[in-house]
Write a protein that holds these residues in place. Structure first.
Motif, PDB file in Angstrom:
ATOM      1  N   ASP A 109       0.852  -1.190   0.000  1.00  0.00           N
ATOM      2  CA  ASP A 109       0.000   0.000   0.000  1.00  0.00           C
ATOM      3  C   ASP A 109       0.893   1.246   0.000  1.00  0.00           C
ATOM      4  OD1 ASP A 109      -1.371   2.287   1.584  1.00  0.00           O
ATOM      5  OD2 ASP A 109      -3.034   1.001   0.967  1.00  0.00           O
ATOM      6  N   PRO A 110       0.729   2.157  -0.965  1.00  0.00           N
ATOM      7  CA  PRO A 110       1.631   3.323  -1.051  1.00  0.00           C
ATOM      8  C   PRO A 110       1.647   4.186   0.209  1.00  0.00           C
ATOM      9  CG  PRO A 110       0.336   3.088  -3.054  1.00  0.00           C
ATOM     10  CD  PRO A 110      -0.237   2.118  -2.074  1.00  0.00           C
ATOM     11  N   ILE A 111       0.477   4.353   0.842  1.00  0.00           N
ATOM     12  CA  ILE A 111       0.420   5.181   2.046  1.00  0.00           C
ATOM     13  C   ILE A 111       1.175   4.504   3.181  1.00  0.00           C
ATOM     14  CG2 ILE A 111      -1.091   6.279   3.734  1.00  0.00           C
ATOM     15  CD1 ILE A 111      -3.286   6.262   1.580  1.00  0.00           C
ATOM     16  N   ASP A 112       0.902   3.217   3.368  1.00  0.00           N
ATOM     17  CA  ASP A 112       1.581   2.489   4.444  1.00  0.00           C
ATOM     18  C   ASP A 112       3.072   2.381   4.190  1.00  0.00           C
ATOM     19  OD1 ASP A 112      -0.732   2.161   5.871  1.00  0.00           O
ATOM     20  OD2 ASP A 112      -1.215   0.219   4.994  1.00  0.00           O
ATOM     21  N   ARG A 113       3.466   2.329   2.912  1.00  0.00           N
ATOM     22  CA  ARG A 113       4.904   2.317   2.591  1.00  0.00           C
ATOM     23  C   ARG A 113       5.555   3.614   3.071  1.00  0.00           C
ATOM     24  NH1 ARG A 113       5.054   2.325  -3.104  1.00  0.00           N
ATOM     25  NH2 ARG A 113       4.006   0.314  -2.848  1.00  0.00           N
ATOM     26  N   PHE A 114       4.874   4.731   2.880  1.00  0.00           N
ATOM     27  CA  PHE A 114       5.380   6.017   3.366  1.00  0.00           C
ATOM     28  C   PHE A 114       5.549   5.983   4.881  1.00  0.00           C
ATOM     29  CE2 PHE A 114       5.039  10.388   4.794  1.00  0.00           C
ATOM     30  CZ  PHE A 114       5.723  11.123   3.824  1.00  0.00           C
ATOM     31  N   LEU A 115       4.567   5.421   5.586  1.00  0.00           N
ATOM     32  CA  LEU A 115       4.620   5.347   7.042  1.00  0.00           C
ATOM     33  C   LEU A 115       5.746   4.441   7.514  1.00  0.00           C
ATOM     34  CD1 LEU A 115       0.778   4.999   7.740  1.00  0.00           C
ATOM     35  CD2 LEU A 115       2.145   7.095   7.741  1.00  0.00           C
ATOM     36  N   ILE A 116       5.913   3.305   6.854  1.00  0.00           N
ATOM     37  CA  ILE A 116       6.979   2.365   7.227  1.00  0.00           C
ATOM     38  C   ILE A 116       8.341   3.014   7.058  1.00  0.00           C
ATOM     39  CG2 ILE A 116       8.124   0.210   6.554  1.00  0.00           C
ATOM     40  CD1 ILE A 116       5.292  -0.840   5.805  1.00  0.00           C
ATOM     41  N   ILE A 117       8.541   3.701   5.941  1.00  0.00           N
ATOM     42  CA  ILE A 117       9.830   4.359   5.690  1.00  0.00           C
ATOM     43  C   ILE A 117      10.099   5.410   6.761  1.00  0.00           C
ATOM     44  CG2 ILE A 117      11.050   5.895   4.094  1.00  0.00           C
ATOM     45  CD1 ILE A 117       9.662   4.357   1.796  1.00  0.00           C
ATOM     46  N   TRP A 118       9.074   6.156   7.158  1.00  0.00           N
ATOM     47  CA  TRP A 118       9.228   7.178   8.214  1.00  0.00           C
ATOM     48  C   TRP A 118       9.726   6.522   9.507  1.00  0.00           C
ATOM     49  CZ3 TRP A 118       6.916  12.432   8.060  1.00  0.00           C
ATOM     50  CH2 TRP A 118       7.078  13.137   9.242  1.00  0.00           C
ATOM     51  N   VAL A 119       9.068   5.444   9.907  1.00  0.00           N
ATOM     52  CA  VAL A 119       9.444   4.766  11.152  1.00  0.00           C
ATOM     53  C   VAL A 119      10.871   4.234  11.078  1.00  0.00           C
ATOM     54  CG1 VAL A 119       8.949   2.815  12.673  1.00  0.00           C
ATOM     55  CG2 VAL A 119       7.064   4.146  11.709  1.00  0.00           C
ATOM     56  N   VAL A 120      11.185   3.545   9.999  1.00  0.00           N
ATOM     57  CA  VAL A 120      12.517   2.935   9.869  1.00  0.00           C
ATOM     58  C   VAL A 120      13.598   4.006   9.847  1.00  0.00           C
ATOM     59  CG1 VAL A 120      14.019   1.589   8.355  1.00  0.00           C
ATOM     60  CG2 VAL A 120      11.659   0.851   8.741  1.00  0.00           C
ATOM     61  N   PHE A 121      13.351   5.099   9.131  1.00  0.00           N
ATOM     62  CA  PHE A 121      14.363   6.158   9.076  1.00  0.00           C
ATOM     63  C   PHE A 121      14.626   6.744  10.466  1.00  0.00           C
ATOM     64  CE2 PHE A 121      15.717  10.571   8.792  1.00  0.00           C
ATOM     65  CZ  PHE A 121      16.854  10.441   8.002  1.00  0.00           C
ATOM     66  N   VAL A 122      13.566   7.041  11.215  1.00  0.00           N
ATOM     67  CA  VAL A 122      13.737   7.619  12.552  1.00  0.00           C
ATOM     68  C   VAL A 122      14.527   6.671  13.449  1.00  0.00           C
ATOM     69  CG1 VAL A 122      12.526   8.276  14.665  1.00  0.00           C
ATOM     70  CG2 VAL A 122      11.739   9.139  12.462  1.00  0.00           C
ATOM     71  N   VAL A 123      14.151   5.395  13.466  1.00  0.00           N
ATOM     72  CA  VAL A 123      14.820   4.438  14.354  1.00  0.00           C
ATOM     73  C   VAL A 123      16.278   4.251  13.953  1.00  0.00           C
ATOM     74  CG1 VAL A 123      14.856   2.042  15.128  1.00  0.00           C
ATOM     75  CG2 VAL A 123      12.673   3.251  14.942  1.00  0.00           C
ATOM     76  N   VAL A 124      16.541   4.103  12.664  1.00  0.00           N
ATOM     77  CA  VAL A 124      17.920   3.880  12.209  1.00  0.00           C
ATOM     78  C   VAL A 124      18.764   5.131  12.415  1.00  0.00           C
ATOM     79  CG1 VAL A 124      19.365   3.431  10.190  1.00  0.00           C
ATOM     80  CG2 VAL A 124      17.294   2.073  10.571  1.00  0.00           C
ATOM     81  N   PHE A 125      18.242   6.294  12.033  1.00  0.00           N
ATOM     82  CA  PHE A 125      19.021   7.526  12.134  1.00  0.00           C
ATOM     83  C   PHE A 125      19.426   7.807  13.573  1.00  0.00           C
ATOM     84  CE2 PHE A 125      19.273  12.136  12.809  1.00  0.00           C
ATOM     85  CZ  PHE A 125      20.243  12.478  11.880  1.00  0.00           C
ATOM     86  N   PHE A 126      18.482   7.717  14.504  1.00  0.00           N
ATOM     87  CA  PHE A 126      18.818   8.042  15.887  1.00  0.00           C
ATOM     88  C   PHE A 126      19.552   6.893  16.585  1.00  0.00           C
ATOM     89  CE2 PHE A 126      15.469  11.194  15.087  1.00  0.00           C
ATOM     90  CZ  PHE A 126      16.176  12.326  15.446  1.00  0.00           C
ATOM     91  N   SER A 127      19.465   5.682  16.050  1.00  0.00           N
ATOM     92  CA  SER A 127      20.306   4.602  16.568  1.00  0.00           C
ATOM     93  C   SER A 127      21.770   4.840  16.201  1.00  0.00           C
ATOM     94  CB  SER A 127      19.847   3.250  16.012  1.00  0.00           C
ATOM     95  OG  SER A 127      18.570   2.909  16.507  1.00  0.00           O
ATOM     96  N   LEU A 128      22.001   5.452  15.041  1.00  0.00           N
ATOM     97  CA  LEU A 128      23.369   5.766  14.608  1.00  0.00           C
ATOM     98  C   LEU A 128      23.901   7.039  15.257  1.00  0.00           C
ATOM     99  CD1 LEU A 128      23.060   4.980  10.796  1.00  0.00           C
ATOM    100  CD2 LEU A 128      24.141   3.565  12.551  1.00  0.00           C
ATOM    101  N   SER A 129      23.021   7.862  15.795  1.00  0.00           N
ATOM    102  CA  SER A 129      23.440   9.112  16.427  1.00  0.00           C
ATOM    103  C   SER A 129      24.240   8.833  17.698  1.00  0.00           C
ATOM    104  CB  SER A 129      22.212   9.956  16.769  1.00  0.00           C
ATOM    105  OG  SER A 129      22.573  11.092  17.523  1.00  0.00           O
ATOM    106  N   GLY A 130      25.257   9.638  17.931  1.00  0.00           N
ATOM    107  CA  GLY A 130      26.055   9.476  19.146  1.00  0.00           C
ATOM    108  C   GLY A 130      25.283   9.847  20.398  1.00  0.00           C
ATOM    109  N   THR A 131      24.425  10.856  20.297  1.00  0.00           N
ATOM    110  CA  THR A 131      23.588  11.263  21.427  1.00  0.00           C
ATOM    111  C   THR A 131      22.230  10.577  21.305  1.00  0.00           C
ATOM    112  OG1 THR A 131      24.669  13.418  21.522  1.00  0.00           O
ATOM    113  CG2 THR A 131      22.531  13.206  22.625  1.00  0.00           C
ATOM    114  N   LYS A 132      21.816   9.922  22.370  1.00  0.00           N
ATOM    115  CA  LYS A 132      20.538   9.208  22.362  1.00  0.00           C
ATOM    116  C   LYS A 132      19.715   9.627  23.572  1.00  0.00           C
ATOM    117  CE  LYS A 132      22.190   5.099  19.913  1.00  0.00           C
ATOM    118  NZ  LYS A 132      23.558   5.606  19.615  1.00  0.00           N
ATOM    119  N   LEU A 133      18.500  10.044  23.305  1.00  0.00           N
ATOM    120  CA  LEU A 133      17.528  10.366  24.343  1.00  0.00           C
ATOM    121  C   LEU A 133      16.224   9.659  24.000  1.00  0.00           C
ATOM    122  CD1 LEU A 133      18.308  14.154  24.807  1.00  0.00           C
ATOM    123  CD2 LEU A 133      18.564  12.394  26.554  1.00  0.00           C
TER     124      LEU A 133
END
Length: 529
Positions: free
Chosen positions: A298-322
């Motif tokens: 589903d194109p809409i759900d694909r957008f939502l999945i990408i949003w979630v994955v990007f946030v989790v991966v990006f901040f997991s790679l960040s040196g500062t984590k809150l």
């Protein structure tokens, strides 16, 4: 639609409106009934108070020193609230609650545009899930910039999702407005998350066509820059390199490159934190992960999945984590969970998982407090340890926790004909317990003496005072005067966590659970306690 069908739809909509309104009212309850939490709430509140006091609405200071941690928008809102309602906890937290409430209604309004009329319960259910999750409740009642940023990311992200699947330039330009305000709230991250999501979605869906269309739309850039540039240009003109170093370098690039102020963690940090923030709905996270392939079509759900994955991966790679960083994915997680609940009737396994989450959540919160005497004494000596071992009685917490657990069990008797929304009753009880009992108890435990010290100092009408060996910005808020971090001079008063080695040269004026106001009768020679 037949008359009976219209009546049923109207009744359903009224039920949901009442449910979301109830969540918003719970968020407002006891908002000023507990002290500000340091460091974050205290720093934002005191910086906003100093802005109001100085009359300089274009610049922020903390205890008189330039503050470059965040852009200006949240300080404007907090200072305006204090101008209307007075200098108090209720006023500085109110903008966050209004943003949290706005997030829920904005989620419903935009999601109902994304899905056809037959599937609009998904929008309401998503708002119910988000509004009764622990992380949303905690950050939505905190006097920080995060509830505001979450609201702007939600509004901008939903507009971008509409643009992605429908192509309307009106949605793109509204997204530019909301995200421009996000940049004015917390900086480039407000553009990075939705921008990266649109790019990855477009690459995976239409070979980048929609992303190129967005980048080429000049009116969107004009709108965004009209919002962002005036304050950023002013700050650069006023402070020059100090602003660039303090805001962009230290609080953006260095924050990603390494742990800032000791806030680090492993790559698996958010694997642990995310389920805690989504209590009592954590069981749905596991089920949702197993449905990614099915949702991806589903194109809409694909957008939502990408949003979630990007946030989790990006901040997991960040040196500062809150913990609250991963709440930037709150909107897409809520919408995906909503689909999971509504797609098919709940099986016995899922129902048991949801019930376990509803029951375990208040048990965990209560156990952490009731067990305090068992583990607080094992901590290294510090002000926090002193505050924990002298914590107020937890009898009320235990009583309310027991009642909440009983009511959660009784909620099992809600007819299954209510469908998935029957789970909003026990989750709502958990919100009340968290917001009205658990958080205020921790506030009084950890910050009660700081507030008492600040109010006592305000009654003394000193010209100046300091905090020595402490970083408790809220003491200045309660004193309603700057309280910088430095040793007190002879005849000046300083707030300290314990008497230093030459304590015989100090006069004690106030003492409460490990905090003291002291005044030296001779120059201070010992280091900060």
């Amino acid at each position: 639609m037949s008359e009976a069908g219209w009546h049923n739809a109207s009744t359903e909509r009224q039920w949901w409106v009442l449910a979301i309104l109830s969540i918003c009212l719970v968020l407002l309850g006891r908002l000023g009934g507990f002290p500000l939490f340091d460091v974050d709430e205290g720093a934002f509140a005191e910086a906003s108070r100093e802005m109001l006091e100085s009359g300089d609405w274009w610049h922020t200071t903390l205890n008189g020193a330039d503050r470059f941690d965040k852009p200006i928008l949240v300080y404007w809102l907090q200072a305006a609230a204090m101008q209307l309602l007075g200098v108090n906890e209720w006023a500085v937290r109110l903008p966050s609650v209004l943003c949290a409430a706005g997030s829920l209604w904005g989620l419903v309004w935009h999601a109902r545009r994304l899905w056809p009329a037959a599937n609009q319960e998904r929008a309401w259910m998503a708002a119910g899930l988000l509004g009764t999750s622990a992380g949303f409740v905690l950050i939505g009642r905190a006097a920080t910039a995060d509830a505001l940023l979450n609201a702007l990311l939600l509004l901008g992200g939903m507009r971008l999702a509409l643009f992605a699947v429908q192509g309307g330039l009106r949605d793109l330009r509204w997204a530019a407005v909301w995200l421009g305000l996000g940049v004015l709230t917390k900086g480039p991250v407000a553009l990075l998350i939705p921008g990266a999501t649109l790019l990855l979605w477009s690459v995976s869906t239409d070979r980048g066509g929609r992303f190129r269309q967005a980048v080429a739309d000049l009116p969107s850039w004009v709108l965004l820059l009209m919002i962002v540039l005036p304050w950023y240009a002013y700050a650069w003109q006023r402070h020059g390199q100090a602003f660039l170093d303090g805001f962009f370098w230290r609080h953006n690039l260095e924050r990603f490159a390494g742990p800032l102020e000791g806030h680090g963690g492993s790559l698996l940090y958010y694997v642990v934190v995310l389920p805690l923030l989504w209590l009592p709905w954590s069981a749905l996270l596991v089920s949702m992960a197993g449905q990614v392939r099915r949702f991806w079509s589903d194109p809409i759900d694909r957008f939502l999945i990408i949003w979630v994955v990007f946030v989790v991966v990006f901040f997991s790679l960040s040196g500062t984590k809150l913990p609250h960083y991963v709440l930037y994915a709150g909107m897409p997680i809520a919408l995906l969970m909503s689909r999971l609940l509504l797609d098919a009737p709940s099986g016995r396994g899922r129902s048991m998982g949801l019930f376990a989450g509803m029951l375990i959540t208040p048990v965990l919160w209560t156990a952490a407090i009731v067990s305090l005497p068992l583990w607080a004494n094992q901590l290294d000596p510090s002000l926090v340890q002193q505050l924990l071992v002298t914590a107020p009685s937890a009898n009320d917490v235990l009583m309310w926790g027991a009642w909440i657990c009983v009511l959660v069990v009784l909620s099992l008797f809600v007819p299954t004909s209510f469908g998935p929304k029957r789970w909003l009753l026990p989750s709502g009880l958990g919100v009340i317990f968290l917001a009205w009992v658990i958080v205020p108890w921790w506030g009084e435990t950890l910050q009660g003496p700081v507030k008492a010290a600040g109010l006592w100092a305000r009654s003394q009408s000193w010209e100046s005072a300091t905090q020595w060996g402490l970083h408790q910005p809220s003491v200045g808020f309660y004193r309603q005067s700057e309280t910088p971090r430095q040793a007190p001079q002879v005849g000046q008063w300083g707030l300290v966590p314990a008497l230093p080695k030459d304590g015989q040269n100090l006069v004690i004026g106030f003492e409460s659970r490990g905090l003291r106001w002291v005044s030296p009768v001779a120059p201070v020679t010992s280091p900060a306690p």
